[in-house]
Design a protein around this motif. Sequence first.
Motif, PDB file in Angstrom:
ATOM      1  N   SER A 126       0.833  -1.203   0.000  1.00  0.00           N
ATOM      2  CA  SER A 126       0.000   0.000   0.000  1.00  0.00           C
ATOM      3  C   SER A 126       0.868   1.254   0.000  1.00  0.00           C
ATOM      4  CB  SER A 126      -0.899   0.023   1.236  1.00  0.00           C
ATOM      5  OG  SER A 126      -1.649  -1.142   1.285  1.00  0.00           O
TER       6      SER A 126
ATOM      7  N   SER B   6       2.490   1.792  -3.471  1.00  0.00           N
ATOM      8  CA  SER B   6       1.514   2.134  -4.486  1.00  0.00           C
ATOM      9  C   SER B   6       1.002   3.568  -4.321  1.00  0.00           C
ATOM     10  CB  SER B   6       0.370   1.149  -4.383  1.00  0.00           C
ATOM     11  OG  SER B   6      -0.238   1.016  -5.630  1.00  0.00           O
ATOM     12  N   PHE B   7       0.616   3.909  -3.090  1.00  0.00           N
ATOM     13  CA  PHE B   7       0.051   5.246  -2.899  1.00  0.00           C
ATOM     14  C   PHE B   7       1.116   6.324  -3.001  1.00  0.00           C
ATOM     15  CE2 PHE B   7      -3.618   3.042  -0.962  1.00  0.00           C
ATOM     16  CZ  PHE B   7      -4.587   3.626  -1.734  1.00  0.00           C
TER      17      PHE B   7
ATOM     18  N   ILE C 272       1.323   7.028  -6.554  1.00  0.00           N
ATOM     19  CA  ILE C 272       0.153   7.803  -7.012  1.00  0.00           C
ATOM     20  C   ILE C 272       0.323   9.269  -6.635  1.00  0.00           C
ATOM     21  CG2 ILE C 272      -2.322   8.161  -6.629  1.00  0.00           C
ATOM     22  CD1 ILE C 272      -2.503   5.089  -6.246  1.00  0.00           C
TER      23      ILE C 272
ATOM     24  N   ASP D 274      -8.321  -8.967  -0.209  1.00  0.00           N
ATOM     25  CA  ASP D 274      -9.037  -8.673   1.037  1.00  0.00           C
ATOM     26  C   ASP D 274      -8.444  -7.505   1.822  1.00  0.00           C
ATOM     27  OD1 ASP D 274      -6.796 -10.214   1.585  1.00  0.00           O
ATOM     28  OD2 ASP D 274      -7.615 -10.810   3.525  1.00  0.00           O
ATOM     29  N   GLU D 275      -7.303  -6.978   1.407  1.00  0.00           N
ATOM     30  CA  GLU D 275      -6.736  -5.836   2.127  1.00  0.00           C
ATOM     31  C   GLU D 275      -7.336  -4.548   1.574  1.00  0.00           C
ATOM     32  OE1 GLU D 275      -4.386  -4.897   4.407  1.00  0.00           O
ATOM     33  OE2 GLU D 275      -4.177  -6.931   5.210  1.00  0.00           O
ATOM     34  N   PRO D 276      -8.121  -3.823   2.376  1.00  0.00           N
ATOM     35  CA  PRO D 276      -8.852  -2.666   1.828  1.00  0.00           C
ATOM     36  C   PRO D 276      -7.939  -1.638   1.159  1.00  0.00           C
ATOM     37  CG  PRO D 276      -9.188  -2.894   4.215  1.00  0.00           C
ATOM     38  CD  PRO D 276      -8.400  -4.072   3.795  1.00  0.00           C
ATOM     39  N   ASN D 277      -6.761  -1.388   1.744  1.00  0.00           N
ATOM     40  CA  ASN D 277      -5.894  -0.355   1.161  1.00  0.00           C
ATOM     41  C   ASN D 277      -5.323  -0.770  -0.186  1.00  0.00           C
ATOM     42  OD1 ASN D 277      -6.384   1.334   3.247  1.00  0.00           O
ATOM     43  ND2 ASN D 277      -4.575   0.721   4.426  1.00  0.00           N
ATOM     44  N   ILE D 278      -5.016  -2.053  -0.316  1.00  0.00           N
ATOM     45  CA  ILE D 278      -4.486  -2.523  -1.605  1.00  0.00           C
ATOM     46  C   ILE D 278      -5.588  -2.494  -2.654  1.00  0.00           C
ATOM     47  CG2 ILE D 278      -3.443  -4.491  -2.789  1.00  0.00           C
ATOM     48  CD1 ILE D 278      -2.003  -5.172  -0.233  1.00  0.00           C
TER      49      ILE D 278
ATOM     50  N   GLU E 288      -7.989  -0.396  -2.749  1.00  0.00           N
ATOM     51  CA  GLU E 288      -8.169   0.998  -3.152  1.00  0.00           C
ATOM     52  C   GLU E 288      -7.067   1.435  -4.117  1.00  0.00           C
ATOM     53  OE1 GLU E 288      -9.122   3.596   0.017  1.00  0.00           O
ATOM     54  OE2 GLU E 288      -9.210   5.370  -1.285  1.00  0.00           O
ATOM     55  N   ALA E 289      -5.811   1.028  -3.829  1.00  0.00           N
ATOM     56  CA  ALA E 289      -4.699   1.446  -4.683  1.00  0.00           C
ATOM     57  C   ALA E 289      -4.852   0.893  -6.092  1.00  0.00           C
ATOM     58  CB  ALA E 289      -3.384   0.981  -4.064  1.00  0.00           C
TER      59      ALA E 289
ATOM     60  N   MET F 205      -3.513 -15.140  -0.244  1.00  0.00           N
ATOM     61  CA  MET F 205      -4.049 -15.351   1.096  1.00  0.00           C
ATOM     62  C   MET F 205      -5.375 -14.649   1.269  1.00  0.00           C
ATOM     63  SD  MET F 205      -1.180 -16.396   3.486  1.00  0.00           S
ATOM     64  CE  MET F 205      -1.486 -15.329   4.822  1.00  0.00           C
TER      65      MET F 205
END
Lengths: 895, 122
Positions: A688, A691-692, A695, B10-14, B16-17, B55
Motif C-alpha cells: 500500500s 503504491s500510494f 500515485i 481482502d486488504e482494503p488499502n491494496i 483501493e490502490a 491469502m
Amino acid sequence: MINFNLLAGISLGYVALLFLVAALAERRALRAPSRWLRSPLIYTLSLSIYCTAWTFYGAVGYAARSGLEYLTIYLGPSLVMLGWWWILRKLVRIGRTQRITSIADLISSRFGKSTSLGVIVTLLCVVGITPYIALQLQSLALSFGVFAGAAGADWERSDFNSVALWAAVGLTLFTVLFGTRNLDSSERHNGVVTAIALEAVVKLAALLAVGIFVVWGLGGGPTEVMDRIAASEIGVWDQSAGRWMGLTFLAAAAFLCLPRMFHVLVVENSSERHLLTASWAFPLYVLLMSLFVVPIAVVGLELMPEGANPDLFVLTVPLSQGQEGLATLAFLGGFSSATSMVIVATIALATMVSNHIVLPLWLSSRPAGGAMMSGDVRAIVLVARRFSIAGVLALGYIYYYLSGGSGALASIGLIAFVGLAQILPAMIGGIFWRGATRTGAALGLVLGFVIWLWTLFLPSFGEGAVMSTQVMTEGPFGIAFLRPEALFGTMGLDPILHATFWSLFLNTFAFVVGSLVSFPTPIERLQGAQFVNVFEHSPGTPTWKPAAGQAEDLLIMSQRILGANEAQEAFERAAVLQGKTGFLPDVTPEFVQSLERQLSGSVGAATAHAMVSQVTEGSSVSVQDLMAVADEAAQILEYSSKLEAKSDELERTARALSDANEKLTALSIQKDAFLSQISHELRTPMTSIRSFSEILRDGDLDPDAQERYAQIIHSEAERLTRLLDNLLDLTVLENGQGVINREQGQLRDLLDRAVSAACGEGDRLLIRRDRASETLELDTDLDRLVQVFINLIANALKYCDAERPELKIQLRRLRGAYVIDFIDNGSGIPSESQDVIFEKFSRLGDQARAGGAGLGLAICREVMERLGGRIAYLPAQGGAAFRVWLPQAQAMAAQ
Amino acid sequence: MPGRVLLIEDEPNIIEAISFILTRDGWTVHTHSDGETAAERVRRMPPDLVILDVMLPGRSGYDILRDLRADPETRLLPVMMLTARGQTKDRELAEQLGVNLFMTKPFSNAEILEHVRSLAGT
C-alpha cells in the motif's frame, strides 16, 4: 420439679451445642484435613446411630416383656463387626472406588446402573424407615410427656403432637443446614458426623449413669441385684433357639442394609483401617449400652406401679426417686439417640429420593441433550435434596400423627428390620457373585418387598385397619394358603420369624433363579466384574478411538454438576494422565468411566450414566466398546493387573514419543511457515505504501484524495512499525533476554490501566468487573502484565461477535493460586483451533477486520512464562475465555 | 479497448490502490474480497482479467485458481496472481496450476498496469 419450659430450654441449649459442634467441625475440615475429625474413634462413635431411641428406651421395655431376648438386637451387629468385617471392607472399598452415595446407589450401580432398581430400593427404604422415624418422634414426645406428667401437667394428645411437630421441624432445619453442604454425597459430612459422635458419648454416659444409680443407689450393689434378677421372670431362660437365631440374623442383616448404617459405615468412611478399630470398639460400645438393661428393668418392675410403661423406665425410675438431674441426663441420652438416628436416616433417604426418583424424573422430562445444555443441575440437585429431607421428615410425622403414637417401641423397629433385610440377597450376591443379574435382583427385591408388606407391614396397623379381620384369619378371598401370618400353611410361627423366613427365602430364591436364567447386558457384566473383583484391579484399558468435540460437551455438563473449578481440575488431571496439555482429554472409554464415577458421587450412578450417555451416545463409546471393556476388564483384570499397568505405561510412553516426533516435524515446517508469514506481514503494508506514494508522486489529485492517501501511507507505516516492535519483543522474550522490572502494585489499578488503554471512545464492548474484589497486591513486572491484559481485552474487542459484546473479568482463588479469567459472550474458539491460538501468526478468521499480525497471544504466553505464571484457553465457557495464572510467589492477598 | 477487471483481494488499502490505478487507465474494476464465493462470482460475471490474491479468508487463491481451471467456461480466462509470500515454491505451485502471471508484492504501479494491458488487451 423440672417443668416443661425448663426442659424445653435444656433441649434447645443442647441442640444449640450440637449446631456449634457441627459448625466448628465443618470449619475445621475446611481449613485443613484434620486427623482428629477423621479418627477411628469418631468413626466408631458414629456407628452408634445403630442404637436409636428404640434401643435406648425400648431395650428396657423389651427386657421387661421378653427377658434376655433384647440381646439379639446387639448380638447381630457385634457378630458382623467381629466376624464379617471382610464384607464391610469390600463394601467400603467398592463404595470409594465407585463413589457410591447410598445403598440404593450400590444396588443400582452394581446391576448396570439401573434406574428401576434404584427406585425399588429407594421405595423399600422409604416405606421401611418412615415408621422408624415416626418411632423416634414418638419417643421424643413421650419423654417430654413424662416430665410434664411428673410436674403435674396432664398432657392431651395434641400436646404430644405439637412436641413431635416441633422436633420434626428442628431436625429438618439441622439436616438441611449440615446435610446438604456438599453436593457430592461421597464427600463427608464432617459436621454431622462429629455432632453424632458427641451424641453417642452422651447417650452412653446417660445410660451408664442411670444403670449405676439403679445398681448401687437402689439395688444395693451388684450381688443384691443379681439375686433380684435371678428371682424375677426375666432371668428365666426359656428362649427358643430358633427365635434367637432368627432375631440375631435379622439384626445382623439390618445392620448391613439399613440406609443410615450404610451411610455411616460406607459413605462416611474415610479409611478402611478404621474398620479394624471399629471391629472391636463397636461391640464394646454395644456391650456397655446393654450392660444395665436388665437391672433397670428388674428394679423398675419392682419399684414402679402396676401398668407403668416399661419403655420409659430409664426416665421414670430416676424421676420417681426425685433424681431430677439424672433424669434430665437420661432424657438427653434418649434425645440424642432419637435425633442422631433421624438426622442420618434422613440424609441417607433424601440422597436416595433425590438421586433415584427426582433427578431421573427431571431428566426424562427434558428433551435429549437437555441435561447438558440447559439449567444448573447443581442447584436442582441441592433443592431436590433439601425438599427430600423435608419430605422424609414430614412423612415420619404424618405416620406418627395417623398411627396415634401407639404400639410398643420394639415391634416397629423389628418390622423395619425385616423390610430392610430384603436388600441383603442383592447386596451380598452383587458383591460376591459375578453371575448375579439385574433381572434376578429386581425379581428378588420386589418379591421380598411384597411378602413383607403382606405378612408384616400391613397387618402391623392392627386388625381391621388396613386388612380386615377376615383376611387375617381366613386369607384373601378365603384362600387360607395366603393368610398373612400363616403363608403356605406354616402355622404356629411367630409373625416376625414367619415373615423373615418367607420373605428372605423367596427373595433369595427368585434372585438366584432370575440371575441364572437371564443374560446380563454388557454394562452389567462390566459393573459386576468391577464390584466382585474390586480388590484386584483398577478399570481396564481397552484400545480406543478418540472422539473429538465431545470432550468440550462433557466439560460443559460436568461444570454444571461438579462446579466449574472441580470439573476443570478433573479434566486437566485426566488430560495430564493421557500425556496431553490443556483442559480437554481424549474421550476414551476409561475417561468416560471415571468421569461417570465422579459425577455419580453427586447424582447417583444411574443418573450420571444417563447424563454422560446423552453426550457420548452414537459416538465411539458404543455398546461394542463397552462390551470390549467388559470382556477385557473381566479377563485381563482377573489374570494380570500388573502386566496391564506395564502396558498402560508403554502406551503412554508411545503416545508421548509420537507426540514428540510430531512436534519436531512440525517445528521445521513451522520455521518455513514463520519466514513466509513474516514476509507476508511485512510486504502487505509495504504494497500500500509503495503504491500510494507513486500515485501521490504522479500528482494531478484533488486535495481530499491527496490527504486521504497520505493518511493511508501513514497508518500502514505505523502498522509496519508495530509489527516490527512485536516481532522484536517476541524474539527478546523467546530468547529469555530483557530485564524484568519488578514493581509493586494493585491488581485493580493494573486492570484499570489495561481497560483504558485497550478501549476507545465508541467501543461497544461492555466490561464486567467486580472492582471491589480485585484487591490483590502484586510484585512483578507490572508493565508486562498490563500488556497481557491489554492484549486479552483487545482480542475481545476485535473478535467477540455477540449482539451486545461483553467481557467478564474475574479474579478467583484456585487451590492457593490466583487466576484471572477473561470470558466474553461471543461464539468462542472452536475446539480444534484452541491448541494453535498461542502460536505465532495463528490469527483465525477475517484478517482485515482483525488488523493484527497474530502475535498478541504468542506474546502473552511468553510474557506469562517469563513472569512465572501461565495463560491458557479455558474451554466450555460459552464465549472465548482465557485464564491467566498470576505468578504464585508474587501475588499476596491484601489482608 | 480497455475491459473489465475483477480484483479478488481482502486488504482494503491494496484494493483501493489497484482500483485507482486501473480506473485512471480506463478499466472497469470490480472487487470481491471473500475466498469462499470468489470462483462463483467469476462464473456469474466473467471479466476480461482476474487479479487474484493468494491469502484470502475462506479459501486460498490457489484453490480458486484450481476451480477456475477445472471449469471449461473459465479455463482460458487470464489470471494474474499477487502474493506477499515471495517464495519460489509459491511461484512454482501457481505456474503448475496454470496462472498467466505471478507477481510479488510490493509492485510498482507502472509494472501492474503494463501486465494488465498485455494480459487483457487485444
